[in-house]
Design an enzyme around this catalytic site. Structure first.
Site, PDB file in Angstrom:
ATOM      1  N   ARG A   1      -2.997   2.522  -1.374  1.00  0.00           N
ATOM      2  CA  ARG A   1      -3.623   3.111  -2.566  1.00  0.00           C
ATOM      3  C   ARG A   1      -4.174   4.507  -2.275  1.00  0.00           C
ATOM      4  O   ARG A   1      -4.099   5.402  -3.119  1.00  0.00           O
ATOM      5  CB  ARG A   1      -4.746   2.179  -3.041  1.00  0.00           C
ATOM      6  CG  ARG A   1      -5.420   2.601  -4.326  1.00  0.00           C
ATOM      7  CD  ARG A   1      -6.394   1.531  -4.798  1.00  0.00           C
ATOM      8  NE  ARG A   1      -7.274   2.057  -5.823  1.00  0.00           N
ATOM      9  CZ  ARG A   1      -8.583   1.910  -5.830  1.00  0.00           C
ATOM     10  NH1 ARG A   1      -9.182   1.228  -4.867  1.00  0.00           N
ATOM     11  NH2 ARG A   1      -9.312   2.410  -6.798  1.00  0.00           N
TER      12      ARG A   1
ATOM     13  N   HIS B   1       2.600  -3.672  -5.690  1.00  0.00           N
ATOM     14  CA  HIS B   1       1.533  -4.613  -6.036  1.00  0.00           C
ATOM     15  C   HIS B   1       1.722  -5.963  -5.352  1.00  0.00           C
ATOM     16  O   HIS B   1       0.866  -6.841  -5.483  1.00  0.00           O
ATOM     17  CB  HIS B   1       1.470  -4.821  -7.555  1.00  0.00           C
ATOM     18  CG  HIS B   1       0.631  -3.800  -8.248  1.00  0.00           C
ATOM     19  ND1 HIS B   1       0.882  -3.389  -9.544  1.00  0.00           N
ATOM     20  CD2 HIS B   1      -0.446  -3.098  -7.842  1.00  0.00           C
ATOM     21  CE1 HIS B   1      -0.020  -2.487  -9.891  1.00  0.00           C
ATOM     22  NE2 HIS B   1      -0.831  -2.292  -8.878  1.00  0.00           N
TER      23      HIS B   1
ATOM     24  N   TRP C   1      -1.853 -10.284  -6.796  1.00  0.00           N
ATOM     25  CA  TRP C   1      -0.633 -10.399  -7.598  1.00  0.00           C
ATOM     26  C   TRP C   1       0.320 -11.448  -7.021  1.00  0.00           C
ATOM     27  O   TRP C   1       1.148 -11.989  -7.734  1.00  0.00           O
ATOM     28  CB  TRP C   1       0.084  -9.051  -7.648  1.00  0.00           C
ATOM     29  CG  TRP C   1      -0.521  -8.031  -8.539  1.00  0.00           C
ATOM     30  CD1 TRP C   1      -0.166  -7.760  -9.837  1.00  0.00           C
ATOM     31  CD2 TRP C   1      -1.567  -7.114  -8.222  1.00  0.00           C
ATOM     32  NE1 TRP C   1      -0.930  -6.736 -10.350  1.00  0.00           N
ATOM     33  CE2 TRP C   1      -1.810  -6.317  -9.367  1.00  0.00           C
ATOM     34  CE3 TRP C   1      -2.335  -6.882  -7.084  1.00  0.00           C
ATOM     35  CZ2 TRP C   1      -2.769  -5.313  -9.407  1.00  0.00           C
ATOM     36  CZ3 TRP C   1      -3.287  -5.888  -7.115  1.00  0.00           C
ATOM     37  CH2 TRP C   1      -3.497  -5.111  -8.264  1.00  0.00           C
TER      38      TRP C   1
ATOM     39  N   ASP D   1       1.941  -4.641 -15.638  1.00  0.00           N
ATOM     40  CA  ASP D   1       2.885  -5.484 -14.895  1.00  0.00           C
ATOM     41  C   ASP D   1       3.822  -6.202 -15.850  1.00  0.00           C
ATOM     42  O   ASP D   1       5.043  -6.224 -15.650  1.00  0.00           O
ATOM     43  CB  ASP D   1       2.124  -6.517 -14.046  1.00  0.00           C
ATOM     44  CG  ASP D   1       1.206  -5.890 -13.010  1.00  0.00           C
ATOM     45  OD1 ASP D   1       1.609  -4.882 -12.407  1.00  0.00           O
ATOM     46  OD2 ASP D   1       0.093  -6.410 -12.820  1.00  0.00           O
TER      47      ASP D   1
ATOM     48  N   HIS E   1      -2.997   7.671  -4.508  1.00  0.00           N
ATOM     49  CA  HIS E   1      -3.940   8.370  -5.383  1.00  0.00           C
ATOM     50  C   HIS E   1      -4.088   9.837  -5.008  1.00  0.00           C
ATOM     51  O   HIS E   1      -4.455  10.656  -5.848  1.00  0.00           O
ATOM     52  CB  HIS E   1      -5.301   7.666  -5.342  1.00  0.00           C
ATOM     53  CG  HIS E   1      -5.346   6.418  -6.168  1.00  0.00           C
ATOM     54  ND1 HIS E   1      -6.399   6.079  -6.983  1.00  0.00           N
ATOM     55  CD2 HIS E   1      -4.439   5.422  -6.320  1.00  0.00           C
ATOM     56  CE1 HIS E   1      -6.152   4.931  -7.592  1.00  0.00           C
ATOM     57  NE2 HIS E   1      -4.960   4.511  -7.199  1.00  0.00           N
TER      58      HIS E   1
END
Length: 431
Positions: A96, A229, A261, A290, A100
């Site tokens: 992440r 994910h 997930w 999703d 980002h």
């Protein structure tokens, strides 16, 4: 070397209570990304100007210059990141972090760093405090000691290195990464808030396209990147989505809690697509973005394919991740470098500079031949020693060769040698 390190005080923001903006898709390992500037920006200088002394135009020579990051330090940092992953299980948050930092890129803005992207800006408070970046302070705390240990690398490269290493160490594909990203140097250069995707927009498919098309990505890349994910959990105190804990997360590993997930949320595979398609386990998280992967006709083509074919997913994901990690970045050298080839081990850039004009002892004879460089005639990439150069030159010229022309064959001598050989054999046969 230009200054690369931000003070630790400016690196980590003061704690703030979650605001409503935190409900933006700041999900752990969510779909979010960014670029970077560096300190040794080097542009090749062209020699213009008139003739030098005696009418001789200055020659150009090649000088090797350091890149934005040092390849040897990047390789060592990669090994340190692997050790951190083994003990902290921080794969999702490092993925992440890289996403980002690069995901703020806007293809409609040409100027750097205004266009956003992978430029290390996420280390500064103004961007770190964006709602979508909730919790990423923890990621920075994990890798700041590595940055302190290896000052010869940029934050922009370190963020992307950490993200790629986390994917690979979790069982994902080998990523075709390149390095040499330049860092921005001040908080004022951070991009505005609002460029990263939300987890629960009113029109999920349209929102995903709006965000990712702005970055220059297409439907296949949107779906492939969504597959990341398969790693991580969403925590309601950071994103506003997910359960406080499930049977898959209550005991960790790492810090317990959150909703994942997939059941094996530290393993990179295609189970994310399988689980969304089946939706049989209420313990697993499915965000509106999703579900859109199987609701939207164009997205569904790729989601169905990846649910059935993990190899196809790995191939497309590797390409999409590498592309994402380069968005908006300014590279030094401009073409970047890989850590997996000899060129990356050097991590240097060649640029042309002018040699001093020859002295007048040429008597106005005009430009002289280019000096002999033995390394030009070697298949090796390493520079030869001066002694070896002299030896090669002596042997080469002793046989009639020259750096400026190939050796000529002496056909008459060859014929005479053949005739002599035949005569010798004939005499042996007669005896």
């Amino acid at each position: 070397m230009a200054e690369r390190l931000a003070s630790s005080a400016s690196l980590l923001p003061s704690a703030a209570s979650p605001s409503s903006s935190t409900r933006r898709a700041a999900v752990a390992s969510g779909l979010r990304l960014r670029p970077s500037p560096s300190r040794f920006s080097q542009a090749a200088r062209r020699v213009r100007g008139g003739a030098g002394a005696a009418g001789v135009v200055p020659r150009l020579r090649v000088v090797r210059c350091m890149a934005a990051s040092e390849a040897a330090q990047l390789k060592s940092a990669r090994e340190d990141i692997k050790e951190i992953l083994k003990t902290t299980y921080c794969h999702p948050i490092l993925v992440r972090l890289g996403w980002h930092d690069s995901g703020t890129y806007d293809k409609n803005i040409e100027e750097w760093p205004q266009r956003g992207g992978a430029d290390g800006s996420l280390r500064f408070d103004p961007e770190l405090s964006h709602g979508a970046n909730a919790g990423l302070t923890n990621a920075l705390k994990l890798i700041q000691p590595i940055k302190d240990k290896y000052p010869g690398i940029t934050y922009a490269d370190l963020f992307q290195l950490a993200s790629a290493t986390a994917i690979e160490e979790a069982g994902g594909p080998k990523l075709p990464m390149k390095y040499g990203r330049v860092d921005i140097t001040a908080p004022e250069q951070c991009p505005p808030e609002g460029r990263l995707p939300d987890a629960g927009p009113r029109l999920p498919a349209e929102h995903l396209r709006e965000v990712f098309y702005r970055m220059g990505l297409d439907d296949k890349e949107i779906v492939a990147l969504s597959g990341a994910h398969t790693l991580g959990r969403s925590r309601p105190d950071r994103s506003g989505w997910g359960k406080p804990e499930t049977k898959y997360t209550k005991d960790g590993p790492g810090e317990p809690g959150g909703q994942s997930w997939t059941a094996e949320w530290l393993k990179f595979d295609n189970s994310y697509f399988k689980d969304i398609k089946e939706q049989r386990d209420q313990e697993l998280l499915v965000l509106p973005t999703d579900a859109a992967l199987f609701d939207d006709p164009s997205f569904k083509v790729y989601a169905e394919k990846y649910a059935e074919d993990q190899e196809a997913f790995f191939k497309d994901y590797a390409e999409a991740h590498a592309k994402l990690s380069n968005l908006g970045a300014k590279f030094d050298p401009p073409e970047g470098f890989s850590l997996d080839d000899d060129k990356g081990a050097v991590a240097t850039e060649e640029k042309a500079v002018a040699d001093p004009a020859p002295t007048s002892d040429t008597n106005g004879a005009g430009p002289q031949p280019e000096p002999f460089v033995a390394a030009k005639y070697s298949y090796k990439k390493r520079e030869l020693s001066d002694t070896m150069k002299q030896k090669i030159r002596a042997e080469y010229e002793g046989l009639g060769g020259s750096p400026n022309k190939p050796m000529k064959s002496n056909y008459f001598l060859n014929i005479m040698i053949v005739i002599a050989g035949l005569a010798f054999l004939t005499s042996l046969a007669g005896n």
